[in-house]
Scaffold this motif. Structure first.
Motif, PDB file in Angstrom:
ATOM      1  N   ALA A  12       0.834  -1.205   0.000  1.00 38.83           N
ATOM      2  CA  ALA A  12       0.000   0.000   0.000  1.00 38.83           C
ATOM      3  C   ALA A  12       0.866   1.251   0.000  1.00 38.83           C
ATOM      4  CB  ALA A  12      -0.936  -0.003   1.199  1.00 38.83           C
ATOM      5  N   ASP A  13       1.935   1.210   0.782  1.00 41.62           N
ATOM      6  CA  ASP A  13       2.861   2.338   0.814  1.00 41.62           C
ATOM      7  C   ASP A  13       3.588   2.495  -0.521  1.00 41.62           C
ATOM      8  OD1 ASP A  13       4.337   4.421   2.412  1.00 41.62           O
ATOM      9  OD2 ASP A  13       6.024   3.127   1.893  1.00 41.62           O
ATOM     10  N   GLU A  14       3.959   1.367  -1.106  1.00 40.27           N
ATOM     11  CA  GLU A  14       4.712   1.405  -2.367  1.00 40.27           C
ATOM     12  C   GLU A  14       3.882   1.985  -3.513  1.00 40.27           C
ATOM     13  OE1 GLU A  14       7.008  -1.733  -5.340  1.00 40.27           O
ATOM     14  OE2 GLU A  14       6.741  -2.229  -3.206  1.00 40.27           O
ATOM     15  N   VAL A  15       2.581   1.656  -3.559  1.00 39.72           N
ATOM     16  CA  VAL A  15       1.748   2.166  -4.664  1.00 39.72           C
ATOM     17  C   VAL A  15       1.126   3.519  -4.325  1.00 39.72           C
ATOM     18  CG1 VAL A  15       1.243  -0.170  -5.459  1.00 39.72           C
ATOM     19  CG2 VAL A  15      -0.378   0.982  -3.924  1.00 39.72           C
ATOM     20  N   GLY A  16       1.402   4.016  -3.105  1.00 38.05           N
ATOM     21  CA  GLY A  16       0.945   5.347  -2.738  1.00 38.05           C
ATOM     22  C   GLY A  16      -0.528   5.464  -2.444  1.00 38.05           C
ATOM     23  N   VAL A  17      -1.066   4.523  -1.670  1.00 37.58           N
ATOM     24  CA  VAL A  17      -2.487   4.572  -1.333  1.00 37.58           C
ATOM     25  C   VAL A  17      -2.659   4.492   0.181  1.00 37.58           C
ATOM     26  CG1 VAL A  17      -2.736   2.066  -1.616  1.00 37.58           C
ATOM     27  CG2 VAL A  17      -4.756   3.515  -1.707  1.00 37.58           C
ATOM     28  N   ASP A  18      -3.552   5.312   0.691  1.00 38.52           N
ATOM     29  CA  ASP A  18      -3.964   5.248   2.095  1.00 38.52           C
ATOM     30  C   ASP A  18      -5.328   4.564   2.123  1.00 38.52           C
ATOM     31  OD1 ASP A  18      -4.739   5.554   4.697  1.00 38.52           O
ATOM     32  OD2 ASP A  18      -4.966   7.747   4.606  1.00 38.52           O
ATOM     33  N   PRO A  19      -5.393   3.282   2.509  1.00 36.70           N
ATOM     34  CA  PRO A  19      -6.663   2.554   2.454  1.00 36.70           C
ATOM     35  C   PRO A  19      -7.796   3.241   3.213  1.00 36.70           C
ATOM     36  CG  PRO A  19      -4.866   1.026   2.791  1.00 36.70           C
ATOM     37  CD  PRO A  19      -4.276   2.413   2.922  1.00 36.70           C
ATOM     38  N   ALA A  20      -7.483   3.893   4.322  1.00 36.47           N
ATOM     39  CA  ALA A  20      -8.524   4.536   5.123  1.00 36.47           C
ATOM     40  C   ALA A  20      -9.121   5.756   4.440  1.00 36.47           C
ATOM     41  CB  ALA A  20      -7.963   4.930   6.493  1.00 36.47           C
TER      42      ALA A  20
ATOM     43  N   ALA B  15     -12.827   1.309  -6.891  1.00 34.60           N
ATOM     44  CA  ALA B  15     -12.638   0.857  -8.277  1.00 34.60           C
ATOM     45  C   ALA B  15     -11.664   1.770  -9.006  1.00 34.60           C
ATOM     46  CB  ALA B  15     -13.977   0.805  -9.004  1.00 34.60           C
ATOM     47  N   ASP B  16     -11.809   3.066  -8.793  1.00 38.57           N
ATOM     48  CA  ASP B  16     -10.884   4.020  -9.422  1.00 38.57           C
ATOM     49  C   ASP B  16      -9.450   3.778  -8.956  1.00 38.57           C
ATOM     50  OD1 ASP B  16     -13.036   5.203 -10.700  1.00 38.57           O
ATOM     51  OD2 ASP B  16     -13.240   6.830  -9.226  1.00 38.57           O
ATOM     52  N   GLU B  17      -9.298   3.478  -7.679  1.00 41.16           N
ATOM     53  CA  GLU B  17      -7.959   3.250  -7.132  1.00 41.16           C
ATOM     54  C   GLU B  17      -7.352   1.963  -7.688  1.00 41.16           C
ATOM     55  OE1 GLU B  17      -4.622   4.266  -5.503  1.00 41.16           O
ATOM     56  OE2 GLU B  17      -6.402   5.552  -5.310  1.00 41.16           O
ATOM     57  N   LEU B  18      -8.154   0.915  -7.803  1.00 39.42           N
ATOM     58  CA  LEU B  18      -7.656  -0.335  -8.373  1.00 39.42           C
ATOM     59  C   LEU B  18      -7.230  -0.141  -9.823  1.00 39.42           C
ATOM     60  CD1 LEU B  18     -10.212  -2.957  -6.950  1.00 39.42           C
ATOM     61  CD2 LEU B  18      -7.894  -2.475  -6.136  1.00 39.42           C
ATOM     62  N   GLN B  19      -7.986   0.650 -10.559  1.00 43.44           N
ATOM     63  CA  GLN B  19      -7.625   0.938 -11.952  1.00 43.44           C
ATOM     64  C   GLN B  19      -6.332   1.747 -12.024  1.00 43.44           C
ATOM     65  OE1 GLN B  19     -11.229   2.812 -13.246  1.00 43.44           O
ATOM     66  NE2 GLN B  19     -12.337   0.879 -13.469  1.00 43.44           N
ATOM     67  N   ARG B  20      -6.145   2.683 -11.086  1.00 45.24           N
ATOM     68  CA  ARG B  20      -4.903   3.455 -11.058  1.00 45.24           C
ATOM     69  C   ARG B  20      -3.715   2.552 -10.771  1.00 45.24           C
ATOM     70  NH1 ARG B  20      -1.158   5.368  -7.879  1.00 45.24           N
ATOM     71  NH2 ARG B  20      -2.089   4.485  -5.987  1.00 45.24           N
ATOM     72  N   ILE B  21      -3.867   1.652  -9.811  1.00 45.38           N
ATOM     73  CA  ILE B  21      -2.781   0.730  -9.478  1.00 45.38           C
ATOM     74  C   ILE B  21      -2.435  -0.131 -10.685  1.00 45.38           C
ATOM     75  CG2 ILE B  21      -2.181  -1.280  -8.053  1.00 45.38           C
ATOM     76  CD1 ILE B  21      -3.897   0.004  -5.799  1.00 45.38           C
ATOM     77  N   ASP B  22      -3.462  -0.610 -11.375  1.00 47.05           N
ATOM     78  CA  ASP B  22      -3.232  -1.433 -12.564  1.00 47.05           C
ATOM     79  C   ASP B  22      -2.531  -0.641 -13.671  1.00 47.05           C
ATOM     80  OD1 ASP B  22      -3.867  -3.973 -14.128  1.00 47.05           O
ATOM     81  OD2 ASP B  22      -4.859  -2.471 -15.387  1.00 47.05           O
TER      82      ASP B  22
ATOM     83  N   GLY C  99      -3.941  -4.963  -7.825  1.00 48.86           N
ATOM     84  CA  GLY C  99      -4.664  -4.184  -6.823  1.00 48.86           C
ATOM     85  C   GLY C  99      -5.390  -5.056  -5.821  1.00 48.86           C
ATOM     86  N   MET C 100      -6.197  -6.012  -6.314  1.00 48.57           N
ATOM     87  CA  MET C 100      -6.955  -6.879  -5.413  1.00 48.57           C
ATOM     88  C   MET C 100      -7.152  -8.248  -6.054  1.00 48.57           C
ATOM     89  SD  MET C 100     -10.721  -6.399  -3.588  1.00 48.57           S
ATOM     90  CE  MET C 100     -11.694  -6.581  -5.098  1.00 48.57           C
ATOM     91  N   LEU C 101      -6.772  -9.286  -5.350  1.00 49.87           N
ATOM     92  CA  LEU C 101      -7.103 -10.640  -5.781  1.00 49.87           C
ATOM     93  C   LEU C 101      -8.607 -10.855  -5.637  1.00 49.87           C
ATOM     94  CD1 LEU C 101      -4.127 -12.520  -4.121  1.00 49.87           C
ATOM     95  CD2 LEU C 101      -4.605 -12.455  -6.577  1.00 49.87           C
ATOM     96  N   PHE C 102      -9.221 -11.498  -6.617  1.00 53.54           N
ATOM     97  CA  PHE C 102     -10.677 -11.623  -6.649  1.00 53.54           C
ATOM     98  C   PHE C 102     -11.025 -13.059  -7.054  1.00 53.54           C
ATOM     99  CE2 PHE C 102     -14.702  -9.165  -8.234  1.00 53.54           C
ATOM    100  CZ  PHE C 102     -15.492  -9.959  -7.416  1.00 53.54           C
ATOM    101  N   PRO C 103     -11.126 -13.990  -6.083  1.00 51.39           N
ATOM    102  CA  PRO C 103     -11.441 -15.385  -6.417  1.00 51.39           C
ATOM    103  C   PRO C 103     -12.895 -15.536  -6.849  1.00 51.39           C
ATOM    104  CG  PRO C 103     -11.391 -15.095  -4.035  1.00 51.39           C
ATOM    105  CD  PRO C 103     -10.940 -13.792  -4.632  1.00 51.39           C
TER     106      PRO C 103
END
Length: 398
Positions: A137-145, A154-161, A168-172
């Motif tokens: 989280a620190d490496e990709v520059g996101v504060d989850p809270a 969703a916007d954040e996951l797209q930015r990470i990608d 961004g998130m594993l989705f089984p």
């Protein structure tokens, strides 16, 4: 510790039917029953396991030989039993001691039908957790809270990608329930508790737009998930999260049991969690409860068992082994893991405790089957509008 050989075949005592075998479930039940036997050595107690619990209970009810008590999901999962008038009224157990004042509204709601208590909740699992890898989280520059809604997530996951080499998130998605659970959590976070309750209370058609919107957000999550998502099981995804394959992982608090067992994955240092975006101050629940048959051979013994299952001692024993929290608010959790202690604090301070759709508490059994079928269609077609129609039909079915 097995008690199958001590099960009575009629007469005094308590017969318990359950499916808690092995692992944390078996250990939790053993702890509960050991505590009961110490407290009530005069009561004969026998437990029988059955993987097809619901089918076995229904079969025995039809044969007019129901188990005295069984462990099952409460809430709307019990509606068919209540409709058939085969559940015991356990209101006296709730009101004769201090149980009623030490349970929050969510667990009490899941235990009541037409003003009468029909179940005693044993434990609570939180559904709306968002786990994250602290370093990633620190490496990709996101504060989850700081992520304040499912759509913002969703916007954040797209930015990470787009901007990093990380998942961004594993989705089984191998089993439809994991996708249904994400959908219900997104619905709760994006459209709020009132809309969530409106949908589960048979007015889904009035909230079709919210259903569509939540499906669209889930679809966006899928678009930046790993290529093997459709073949990935929950346990595999959880192991891969521990190995550092993704920044985020959404799951019930049972997933954290594997984290606590890993010496290389330390709480607060390597992994942490926040409520799923938009669900702050809400504690979406799955739970198990003890249910009583309407007619039992030894009502006094059954009442003793129900009262113990709802007692601080019984719930401490059960939940410490199960990796869950007590539905009572007065249980000493000082010996629980730090994660579970924090979950208990969040539960006690929550403004509402929504009943899980995915785990059968907020919907009737037939509805849950239709919802899982709709989600199976969704992950094969990603047709938001068509699946929204199927979901509305499932919720509004009587």
């Amino acid at each position: 510790m097995s008690r199958a050989s001590s099960v009575r075949s009629g007469g005094d005592g308590v017969e318990l039917l359950h499916r808690l075998v092995g692992g944390d479930g078996g250990a939790a039940l053993d702890a509960l029953l050991e505590g009961f036997e110490r407290r009530h050595p005069d009561v004969s107690l026998g437990d029988v396991t059955d993987e097809n619990l619901s089918l076995e209970v229904k079969s025995r009810i039809l044969k007019e030989n129901p188990p005295d008590v069984w462990i099952e999901w409460p809430g709307k999962n019990l509606q068919p039993y209540d409709d058939a008038s085969v559940l015991g009224d356990v209101t006296e157990v709730w009101e004769s001691g201090d149980m009623e004042r030490n349970y929050l509204d969510g667990p009490k709601t899941a235990s009541k039908f037409d003003g009468a208590y029909r179940a005693v909740p044993l434990n609570i699992h939180r559904i709306n957790n968002l786990f994250f890898n602290v370093d990633l989280a620190d490496e990709v520059g996101v504060d989850p809270a700081s992520i304040d809604s499912p759509r913002a997530f969703a916007d954040e996951l797209q930015r990470i990608d787009r901007e990093t080499d990380h998942v961004g998130m594993l989705f089984p998605m191998k089993n439809p329930w994991t996708v249904l659970q994400v959908w219900e959590t997104v619905l709760l976070g994006e459209h709020g508790h009132d809309t969530y309750v409106g949908i589960t209370d048979d007015s889904a058609s009035a909230h079709r737009r919210a259903i569509v919107d939540a499906l669209d957000i889930v679809k966006q999550y899928s678009q930046v998930a790993t290529d093997d998502k459709l073949y990935m099981a929950l346990t595999d995804a959880n192991d891969r999260f521990i190995e550092g394959e993704s920044v985020f992982f959404h799951q019930g608090d049972w997933a954290a049991g594997a984290y606590s067992e890993s010496d290389r994955f330390r709480y607060h240092e390597d992994w942490d969690h926040v409520p799923f975006p938009g669900t702050e101050n809400l504690y979406a629940m799955n739970m198990d409860a003890v249910i009583s048959a309407a007619v039992v051979d030894d009502p006094e013994a059954v009442s003793k068992f129900l009262a113990y299952a709802g007692s601080p001692d019984g719930q401490k024993r059960f939940n410490q082994k199960k990796g869950s929290i007590p539905p009572r608010t007065d249980v000493d959790t000082s010996t629980f893991t730090p994660f579970l202690q924090e979950q208990q604090q969040a539960f006690q301070h929550s403004r509402a405790q929504p009943l899980s759709i995915t785990h059968g508490i907020g919907v009737r059994p037939a509805q849950l089957i239709e919802l899982k079928t709709a989600i199976s269609t969704f992950v094969s077609t990603w047709d938001v509008d068509a699946v929204a129609d199927d979901i509305v039909a499932a919720f509004d079915a009587t």
